[in-house]
Design a protein around this motif. Structure first.
Motif, short mmCIF file in Angstrom:
data_model
loop_
_atom_site.label_atom_id
_atom_site.label_comp_id
_atom_site.label_asym_id
_atom_site.label_seq_id
_atom_site.Cartn_x
_atom_site.Cartn_y
_atom_site.Cartn_z
N ILE A 1 -74.32 13.96 16.35
CA ILE A 1 -74.24 13.29 15.15
C ILE A 1 -75.34 12.25 15.20
O ILE A 1 -76.34 12.40 14.19
CB ILE A 1 -73.02 12.71 14.56
CG1 ILE A 1 -71.98 13.51 14.45
CG2 ILE A 1 -72.96 11.50 13.44
CD1 ILE A 1 -72.01 14.21 13.24
N LEU A 2 -75.49 11.49 16.14
CA LEU A 2 -76.64 10.70 16.43
C LEU A 2 -77.99 11.04 16.37
O LEU A 2 -78.91 10.71 15.77
CB LEU A 2 -76.21 9.57 17.56
CG LEU A 2 -75.04 8.78 17.73
CD1 LEU A 2 -74.75 8.13 18.99
CD2 LEU A 2 -75.52 7.60 16.68
N THR A 3 -78.16 12.41 17.00
CA THR A 3 -79.16 12.99 17.38
C THR A 3 -79.75 13.42 15.90
O THR A 3 -81.08 13.21 15.65
CB THR A 3 -79.17 14.22 18.08
OG1 THR A 3 -78.73 13.95 19.43
CG2 THR A 3 -80.60 14.97 18.14
N LEU A 4 -78.83 13.95 14.84
CA LEU A 4 -79.18 14.49 13.69
C LEU A 4 -79.42 13.25 12.71
O LEU A 4 -80.69 13.20 11.95
CB LEU A 4 -78.03 15.18 12.96
CG LEU A 4 -78.18 15.67 11.48
CD1 LEU A 4 -79.32 16.67 11.60
CD2 LEU A 4 -77.01 16.39 11.05
N GLU A 5 -78.67 12.08 12.86
CA GLU A 5 -78.93 10.85 11.85
C GLU A 5 -80.48 10.51 12.49
O GLU A 5 -81.16 10.08 11.71
CB GLU A 5 -77.91 9.78 12.43
CG GLU A 5 -78.42 8.43 11.68
CD GLU A 5 -77.42 7.61 12.26
OE1 GLU A 5 -76.96 6.80 11.26
OE2 GLU A 5 -77.15 7.28 13.41
N GLY A 6 -80.95 10.42 13.67
CA GLY A 6 -82.05 10.08 14.33
C GLY A 6 -83.28 10.71 13.82
O GLY A 6 -84.21 10.21 13.21
N LYS A 7 -83.10 11.89 13.58
CA LYS A 7 -84.18 13.04 13.13
C LYS A 7 -84.24 12.79 11.82
O LYS A 7 -85.35 12.73 11.11
CB LYS A 7 -83.73 14.23 13.48
CG LYS A 7 -83.90 14.63 15.40
CD LYS A 7 -85.19 14.21 15.84
CE LYS A 7 -85.22 14.67 17.28
NZ LYS A 7 -84.67 13.67 18.00
N LEU A 8 -83.33 12.60 11.17
CA LEU A 8 -83.20 12.59 9.59
C LEU A 8 -83.75 11.32 8.82
O LEU A 8 -84.18 11.37 8.06
CB LEU A 8 -81.94 13.31 8.83
CG LEU A 8 -81.70 14.81 9.15
CD1 LEU A 8 -80.24 14.97 8.71
CD2 LEU A 8 -82.56 15.59 8.62
N GLN A 9 -82.95 10.19 9.63
CA GLN A 9 -83.37 8.92 8.96
C GLN A 9 -84.57 8.46 9.55
O GLN A 9 -85.17 7.63 8.78
CB GLN A 9 -81.93 8.34 9.16
CG GLN A 9 -80.83 8.80 8.29
CD GLN A 9 -79.56 7.76 8.39
OE1 GLN A 9 -79.26 7.03 9.27
NE2 GLN A 9 -79.09 7.49 6.94
N ILE A 10 -84.30 8.03 10.84
CA ILE A 10 -85.33 7.36 11.24
C ILE A 10 -86.57 8.02 11.50
O ILE A 10 -87.72 7.49 11.15
CB ILE A 10 -84.85 6.62 12.69
CG1 ILE A 10 -84.01 5.59 12.32
CG2 ILE A 10 -86.03 5.87 13.16
CD1 ILE A 10 -83.28 4.99 13.51
N VAL A 11 -86.66 8.92 11.99
CA VAL A 11 -88.00 9.99 12.68
C VAL A 11 -88.77 10.54 11.04
O VAL A 11 -89.91 10.34 11.17
CB VAL A 11 -87.64 10.82 13.55
CG1 VAL A 11 -88.85 11.63 14.02
CG2 VAL A 11 -87.28 10.36 14.67
N GLU A 12 -87.86 11.05 10.30
CA GLU A 12 -88.42 11.73 9.26
C GLU A 12 -88.47 10.96 8.07
O GLU A 12 -89.50 10.44 7.31
CB GLU A 12 -87.92 12.99 9.20
CG GLU A 12 -88.10 14.08 10.33
CD GLU A 12 -87.36 15.23 10.16
OE1 GLU A 12 -86.79 15.38 8.81
OE2 GLU A 12 -87.30 16.02 10.98
#
Length: 425
Positions: free
Chosen positions: A168-179
């Motif tokens: 979940i955190l990995t997905l959140e990181g990629k979708l919210q912060i990185v992209e």
């Protein structure tokens, strides 16, 4: 407004949706668990999903609310189904609908939902919390206005399979912060999120850096920055009021760098920090940008300390004498200067503006001195260059323009001599 169905009802619906996927059902691709996957898109009532309370974007606002209302520290963690927590989370999200120049309410007034929200297998929103809040607000307004077919009565979602918190955190990181929202992700929220993962989830900074595609050093620096922000806000009796300082990131970075530059003297570091805090609280006209002025405090800390002791001699000496007397007349301790007392004096509310003035005067005096010293440095350099020109001049030297340059130099020399005479007399 319904902010999420009860858990058993959500689970029943999710199980039914997952079991009854049509062959021709539209699908949405995301990168999940290290591969690109296509998930069926489902339509659900807008009241069904629950907000994900452990939402990185809202961490700082949650901490502020907890401090402001005296709520338990684990208010947003202890019971993720708690209706009161979801009401407060909705208000937090509502206050974040206009960030970085994008107004989601205005955006969705003119548009339909374009991408599905991402839910975990328990119906919590992994990605799209602000969009859900926006659509709920617009739906509620249509209901209150009595519209026959209120917009966003149903929304599109995809549902993740059972997975780990890491997934979940990995997905959140990629979708919210990185992209998606890198440009408008508030730095205090980002720092609070990293600190929460480190302190509450016991993630290493290396792991956090991997999850959010950051450098380990950047994670550690941001958490350290937040430490000084919290110290400042607490010292001003406005704990966790991050919105008060959100525009002063560079100023707090200057404090971190200034403390490192001062070295190992803890008292001097604390005095520097105390003065810097006062500058942030009430910057005086003429000091320029805070992140440029604060490093000058570190550069001139010894002179600022000496002037401060002269400005507050009675308070400074009386505190020292009280502490010396408390040690006993035969305590065996040598009377020595204790700058810790000075820190306390300078941090008194009534003295904060005075210490800013002292720092400003010291820095301006030093800049004045440097400017005066710079004149002789430049003259010495010009003299050295002219000597070099004399030494290398020969019959092959290109002479065009030399006379005009020498005449200009002679004019400058005459001007300097005139100014020198005025200073002398």
């Amino acid at each position: 407004m319904v902010l999420g169905w009860p858990y058993p009802v959500r689970r029943e619906l999710i199980d039914r949706l997952v079991r009854n996927i049509a062959v021709d059902q539209h699908k949405h691709p995301i990168n999940f668990q290290n591969e690109r996957k296509f998930f069926p898109i489902h339509t659900v009532e807008i009241g069904m999903p629950k907000y994900r309370l452990q939402n990185g974007r809202t961490t700082d606002a949650q901490e502020e609310l907890i401090a402001q209302e005296g709520l338990p520290e684990d208010f947003f963690e202890k019971d993720v189904e708690l209706e009161e927590a979801h009401k407060k989370q909705h208000e937090i999200l509502k206050n974040q609908l206009k960030v970085g120049g994008v107004d989601l309410l205005a955006y969705f007034k003119e548009r339909n939902q374009e991408e599905p929200l991402i839910l975990d297998n328990n119906g919590f929103v992994v990605n799209g919390n602000r969009r859900l809040c926006t659509m709920r607000e617009l739906h509620q307004k249509d209901v209150e206005d009595g519209k026959a077919n209120p917009r966003f009565s149903h929304i599109e979602v995809i549902i993740l399979p059972p997975c780990s918190e890491d997934d979940i955190l990995t997905l959140e990181g990629k979708l919210q912060i990185v992209e998606d929202i890198k440009a408008d992700y508030v730095w205090t929220a980002e720092a609070c999120m990293y600190r929460s993962l480190r302190d509450k989830k016991h993630y290493t900074t290396e792991r956090i850096a991997f999850l959010y595609d950051k450098k380990k050093e950047d994670i550690e620096e941001l958490i350290l920055l937040l430490t000084y922000v919290d110290q400042y806000l607490e010292s001003r009796n406005i704990p966790k009021k991050y919105q008060k300082i959100v525009k002063e990131k560079f100023a707090f970075e200057a404090i971190v760098k200034g403390r490192k530059k001062i070295g190992e003297d803890v008292d001097k570091k604390d005095i520097f920090q105390t003065v810097a805090f006062s500058v942030i609280e009430q910057p005086l006209p003429g000091i320029g940008r805070l992140h440029s002025f604060i490093p000058k405090i570190a550069d001139n800390i010894d002179q600022i300390i000496e002037h401060a002791k002269e400005e507050f001699p009675t308070d400074y000496i009386s505190i020292q004498e009280e502490e010396d007397f408390a040690d006993g007349l035969l305590g065996g301790n040598e009377i020595q200067e204790d700058l810790t007392n000075l820190v306390r004096i300078l941090d008194k509310v009534e003295n904060r503006e005075d210490i800013v003035n002292i720092a400003k005067d010291v820095i301006e005096a030093e800049e004045d001195r440097q400017q005066r010293y710079t004149v002789i440095q430049k003259i010495q350099r010009a003299n050295s260059l002219l000597q070099d020109a004399v030494n290398i001049f020969d019959n092959d030297t290109e002479v065009d323009g030399i006379y005009s340059q020498l005449e200009s130099i002679e004019c400058h020399i005459a001007d300097l001599k005139g100014k020198l005479l005025n200073v002398t007399h």
